[in-house]
Design an enzyme around this catalytic site. Structure first.
Site, PDB file in Angstrom:
ATOM      1  CG  ASP A   1     -12.158   9.021  -1.899  1.00  0.00           C
ATOM      2  OD1 ASP A   1     -12.146   9.042  -0.649  1.00  0.00           O
ATOM      3  OD2 ASP A   1     -11.202   8.585  -2.575  1.00  0.00           O
TER       4      ASP A   1
ATOM      5  NE  ARG B   1     -10.823  -2.899   0.885  1.00  0.00           N
ATOM      6  CZ  ARG B   1      -9.841  -2.064   1.275  1.00  0.00           C
ATOM      7  NH1 ARG B   1     -10.149  -0.935   1.894  1.00  0.00           N
ATOM      8  NH2 ARG B   1      -8.577  -2.352   1.048  1.00  0.00           N
TER       9      ARG B   1
ATOM     10  NE  ARG C   1      -3.392   2.429   2.780  1.00  0.00           N
ATOM     11  CZ  ARG C   1      -4.630   2.671   2.354  1.00  0.00           C
ATOM     12  NH1 ARG C   1      -5.273   1.736   1.683  1.00  0.00           N
ATOM     13  NH2 ARG C   1      -5.221   3.828   2.590  1.00  0.00           N
TER      14      ARG C   1
ATOM     15  CG  HIS D   1      -8.235   1.353  -3.273  1.00  0.00           C
ATOM     16  ND1 HIS D   1      -7.694   0.221  -2.680  1.00  0.00           N
ATOM     17  CD2 HIS D   1      -8.802   2.070  -2.253  1.00  0.00           C
ATOM     18  CE1 HIS D   1      -7.900   0.266  -1.387  1.00  0.00           C
ATOM     19  NE2 HIS D   1      -8.563   1.374  -1.102  1.00  0.00           N
TER      20      HIS D   1
ATOM     21  CD  GLN E   1     -13.062   0.536  -0.837  1.00  0.00           C
ATOM     22  OE1 GLN E   1     -12.240   0.612   0.066  1.00  0.00           O
ATOM     23  NE2 GLN E   1     -14.348   0.334  -0.610  1.00  0.00           N
TER      24      GLN E   1
ATOM     25  CB  CYS F   1     -13.417   4.080  -0.364  1.00  0.00           C
ATOM     26  SG  CYS F   1     -12.732   5.720  -0.686  1.00  0.00           S
TER      27      CYS F   1
END
Length: 330
Positions: free
Chosen positions: A231, A317, A108, A135, A138, A272
């Site tokens: 987001d 997730r 990450r 991502h 996600q 997210c």
């Protein structure tokens, strides 16, 4: 059933076929049922994985750690200060060392090229927990959440509101194209995804019977939408100096009652996380003191409403990451 994913890295969804993504979603459902039933599923006992973080996280780290433990694996977490990668040791050397010790590597961080290079040199599966461009883990959680609410995802309309030139919007556009979801990026013209990626996604979407639309018109963009997604306006790693510009440009794209009322009657809200919907964070309070905003990309009312599925999304997730690790390590 797609060909085996064993030994493959999970770097971006453009690398996977529609059938392969659907397989991972079905596997995620199976793991969620096992978890909810309290049924042990230590299918990967004896394997070890390392989580290599250059950007901190709550959901990504916890999802990988719990999923790894549930599968019976040993899990090592390396925070930004615990690895010599890029400082005293090259990325290639780090990848080769970790690949000798671990069965899988999660990364990450920042540029997509880093995770691509890790995968090229490690000799074991590498999973993208987030880069500046994509991502992918996600996205699996997002689609699983959508399917849980509508019983399907193909043919639905999903709208991303705000800065559509980020990793989440890029990845939503890709997964929508792969799975036949009609994707709309709704935001300022200067905050749209890169033209090359848009063109690629439109070709894929055409094959799967869906569309990719870019618009700066909130009313038209959100009309009849099944999913409204947003987001934060300034992502981790970006300069705090961007707040003034982003607030000015993106405030018209805040998700509020008017947006949700313009969407379909059964529309859901997704994010997210983390979200700046109140003043209960340090950043939220700082923005309020400087700009007078009590809520940013989404109002607190929408965030806490029955239409909001953000915490289902966050839980998913864990289940989808478990599916990715199992499929690539089994």
């Amino acid at each position: 059933m797609p060909r085996s994913l064993s030994g493959r890295s999970f770097l971006k969804l453009l690398d996977f076929s529609t059938e392969e993504i659907q397989y991972l979603l079905e596997l995620s459902k199976d793991f969620k049922r096992l978890k909810r039933a309290g049924t042990p599923h230590k299918y990967l006992t004896g394997k070890n994985i390392v989580l290599l973080f250059e950007k901190t996280s709550t959901r990504t780290r916890c999802s990988f750690e719990v999923a790894g433990n549930d599968l019976g694996m040993g899990v090592t977490y390396l925070d930004p200060g615990s690895s010599q990668m890029g400082k005293k040791e090259s990325l290639e050397d780090t990848a080769k060392v970790l690949g000798r010790m671990y069965d899988g590597i999660e990364y990450r961080g920042f540029d997509q090229q880093v995770v691509e290079d890790l995968a090229r040199h490690a000799g074991v599966p590498v999973w993208n927990g987030l880069t500046t461009q994509f991502h992918p883990t996600q996205m699996l959680a997002d689609v699983l959440t959508i399917e849980e609410n509508f019983g399907r995802y193909k043919g639905l309309k999903m709208v991303f509101m705000g800065d559509a030139r980020n990793n989440v919007a890029n990845s939503l556009m890709v997964v929508s194209a792969k799975l036949g979801i009609n994707f709309v990026a709704c935001g300022p013209k200067e905050n749209m995804p890169e033209a090359e990626l848009v063109a690629t996604c439109r070709e894929i979407a055409k094959e799967n019977g869906s569309t990719i639309t870019l618009t700066d018109d909130v009313k038209e963009g959100t009309k009849g939408a099944h999913v409204i997604y947003t987001d934060i306006w300034v992502s981790m790693g970006e300069s705090p100096e961007l707040w003034a510009e982003r607030i000015k440009n993106l405030s018209p794209y805040q998700v509020n009652d008017a947006v949700m009322e313009n969407a379909a009657p059964d529309a859901i809200f997704m994010h997210c996380l983390p979200s700046f919907h109140d003043l209960e964070t340090t950043v939220g309070r700082e923005i309020y003191e400087k700009f007078g905003l009590k809520e940013m990309e989404v109002t607190d009312k929408v965030f806490r409403s029955r239409r909001s599925k953000v915490f289902d999304e966050a839980e998913n997730r864990m289940h989808t990451i478990k599916a990715v690790m199992y499929a690539t390590l089994k």
